[in-house]
Scaffold this motif. Structure first.
Motif, PDB file in Angstrom:
ATOM      1  N   GLN A 106      12.418  -1.317 -25.375  1.00 18.91           N
ATOM      2  CA  GLN A 106      11.802  -0.547 -24.485  1.00 18.91           C
ATOM      3  C   GLN A 106      11.813  -0.859 -23.050  1.00 18.91           C
ATOM      4  N   ASN A 107      10.965  -0.486 -22.006  1.00 17.78           N
ATOM      5  CA  ASN A 107      10.736  -0.692 -20.635  1.00 17.78           C
ATOM      6  C   ASN A 107      10.166  -1.513 -20.467  1.00 17.78           C
ATOM      7  N   GLY A 108      10.522  -2.496 -19.602  1.00 15.97           N
ATOM      8  CA  GLY A 108       9.487  -3.965 -18.139  1.00 15.97           C
ATOM      9  C   GLY A 108       9.274  -5.096 -18.987  1.00 15.97           C
ATOM     10  N   LEU A 128      18.043  -3.158 -23.711  1.00 16.46           N
ATOM     11  CA  LEU A 128      17.656  -2.635 -22.726  1.00 16.46           C
ATOM     12  C   LEU A 128      17.989  -1.113 -22.760  1.00 16.46           C
ATOM     13  N   ALA A 129      18.166   0.017 -22.508  1.00 18.28           N
ATOM     14  CA  ALA A 129      18.657   1.193 -22.752  1.00 18.28           C
ATOM     15  C   ALA A 129      19.076   1.870 -21.464  1.00 18.28           C
ATOM     16  N   PHE A 130      19.916   2.132 -20.701  1.00 20.35           N
ATOM     17  CA  PHE A 130      20.241   2.733 -19.720  1.00 20.35           C
ATOM     18  C   PHE A 130      20.954   4.056 -19.962  1.00 20.35           C
ATOM     19  N   VAL A 131      19.895   5.006 -20.522  1.00 23.24           N
ATOM     20  CA  VAL A 131      20.038   6.238 -20.697  1.00 23.24           C
ATOM     21  C   VAL A 131      19.235   7.582 -19.914  1.00 23.24           C
ATOM     22  N   LYS A 258      14.884  12.266 -13.181  1.00 19.61           N
ATOM     23  CA  LYS A 258      13.073  12.660 -13.061  1.00 19.61           C
ATOM     24  C   LYS A 258      13.047  11.242 -13.877  1.00 19.61           C
ATOM     25  N   THR A 259      12.611   9.793 -12.864  1.00 19.46           N
ATOM     26  CA  THR A 259      12.158   8.335 -13.503  1.00 19.46           C
ATOM     27  C   THR A 259      11.195   9.360 -15.182  1.00 19.46           C
ATOM     28  N   SER A 260      11.453   7.847 -16.069  1.00 17.91           N
ATOM     29  CA  SER A 260      10.127   8.900 -17.024  1.00 17.91           C
ATOM     30  C   SER A 260       8.821   8.040 -16.709  1.00 17.91           C
TER      31      SER A 260
HETATM   32  C1  KPL Z   1      16.882   4.192 -15.883  1.00 13.04           C
HETATM   33  C2  KPL Z   1      16.165   4.927 -16.022  1.00 13.04           C
HETATM   34  C3  KPL Z   1      15.728   5.876 -15.977  1.00 13.04           C
HETATM   35  C4  KPL Z   1      16.987   5.443 -17.546  1.00 13.04           C
HETATM   36  O1  KPL Z   1      17.928   4.136 -18.145  1.00 13.04           O
HETATM   37  C5  KPL Z   1      15.129   4.061 -16.891  1.00 13.04           C
HETATM   38  O2  KPL Z   1      14.841   3.616 -17.329  1.00 13.04           O
HETATM   39  C6  KPL Z   1      13.394   5.273 -16.658  1.00 13.04           C
HETATM   40  O3  KPL Z   1      13.903   6.099 -16.296  1.00 13.04           O
HETATM   41  O4  KPL Z   1      12.824   4.978 -16.912  1.00 13.04           O
END
Ligand code: KPL
Ligand code: NDP
Length: 304
Positions: A106-108, A128-131, A258-260
């Motif tokens: 997940q992000n954060g 961490l995913a770079f996708v 476009k960001t998530s």
């Molecule tokens: C950096 C990116 C675009 C994908 O890895 C991302 O994490 C997001 O859009 O929140």
């Protein structure tokens, strides 16, 4: 050798995409999702990609939260959004045995605490995913670009369990960087997310190119990244001085994206405001680090 068994919590873009890669790498992959389990079980998961052939796979088992799983997984991988109303600790609890490793994909920043507190004896891994992936409909995912991951144990180290999971991803074709200091990688990724994600929403739906092509907006992005780098440094994670320039250069080279957070906003879904902005601001306050831009972004986004 025994196939590793994985329970993916959340059948959204990230869960389906990386679940499919682990399946291609030979793992037995199941899902726990609040959605339609029959549809996922009967028609499977379809991944359409802009840079590889589309493919399709059938999960081993699909259940709703609270339903019984026929086995105890080796790994539970959490791929939900990080949102205050989603209690993933309670979703995964019934499926753990003492040897199950918990993985947060997940992000954060500072999102591990509920898990380390609830399951102090379980190994915890952060990925961490770079996708760039998005879910088009249940079980249908569009992969737009990239795919690399960085992972390591929380708070630090790379155990044999982490290495085994990394191998499984690599067998499925995912480039995987194991990191002894995954928290450093988290701060690095956050420096991108905390800048681009909120600004894309507040700038009325700007993609990455639109944000960077405007000199004032570019300067704002750079300054927000600077705040995150400074907070990270005060918590003991020194990011390289070249990081901001590199991130801007790499984003300049990306297709406009476009960001998530923007996709969530545009689709009327809750945004990961705390995981991406609020938590960083709270860390800043704990360490007396000035973060006026993050404070402004957080204050504004809370009212969206
Ligand atoms: C950096 C990116 C675009 C994908 O890895 C991302 O994490 C997001 O859009 O929140
Ligand atoms: N998409 C991307 O390109 C990237 C995403 N990320 C991060 O990855 C994480 C996941 O994002 P993404 O896959 O895009 O999000 P999605 O919204 O596509 O998927 C999240 C999934 O979690 C499910 N969910 C919600 N509540 C529960 C629950 N209680 N139990 C099990 N599942 C639940 C949702 O189900 P339902 O649909 O039924 O609500 C949904 O399918 C986020 O932290 C995001 O920031 C990181 C890098 C890139």
């Amino acid at each position: 050798m025994k196939r590793i068994s994985i329970l993916v919590c959340g059948a959204g873009a990230i869960g389906c995409y990386y679940g499919s890669k682990l399946h291609q790498g030979g793992a037995q992959v199941s899902f726990v999702t609040p959605g339609d389990t029959h549809l996922l079980q009967d028609t499977g998961i379809y991944i359409e990609s802009l840079n590889e052939k589309p493919y399709h796979f059938f999960p081993y088992e699909v259940i709703n939260p609270g339903q019984t799983l026929s086995h105890t997984p080796d790994y539970v991988i959490v791929t939900t959004k990080v949102l205050p109303h989603i209690d993933t600790v309670e979703v995964v609890r019934p499926y753990l045995n003492p040897h199950t490793t918990i993985v947060l994909l997940q992000n954060g920043i500072d999102i591990e605490h509920p898990f380390s507190q609830a399951f102090p004896n379980h190994e915890l891994i952060r990925i961490l995913a770079f996708v760039c992936v998005s879910r088009q409909s249940i079980g249908n995912v569009l992969h737009q670009d990239y795919g690399k991951i960085a992972m390591g144990n929380y708070p630090k180290g790379t155990s044999s369990r982490a290495q085994q999971l990394a191998q499984s991803f690599e067998k499925g074709g995912v480039e995987c960087e194991l990191s002894d200091q995954v928290q450093l990688a988290c701060w690095k990724k956050l420096s991108w997310n905390a800048a681009f994600n909120p600004v894309s929403v507040l700038a009325r739906g700007a993609d990455t190119k639109t944000m960077l092509n405007d000199p004032e907006c570019r300067q704002l992005i750079e300054s927000i990244m600077g705040e995150v780098v400074s907070i990270a440094a005060h918590t003991g994670y020194d990011l390289p001085s070249s990081l901001i320039e590199e991130q801007l250069k790499n984003t300049d080279a990306m297709v406009p994206y476009k960001t998530s957070m923007l996709l969530d906003y545009e689709n009327g879904r809750p945004m990961e405001i705390d995981a991406i902005v609020g938590n960083a601001l709270r860390v800043a306050r704990r360490h007396n680090v000035p973060a006026p831009r993050l404070q402004s972004l957080y204050g504004l986004l809370r009212l969206y």
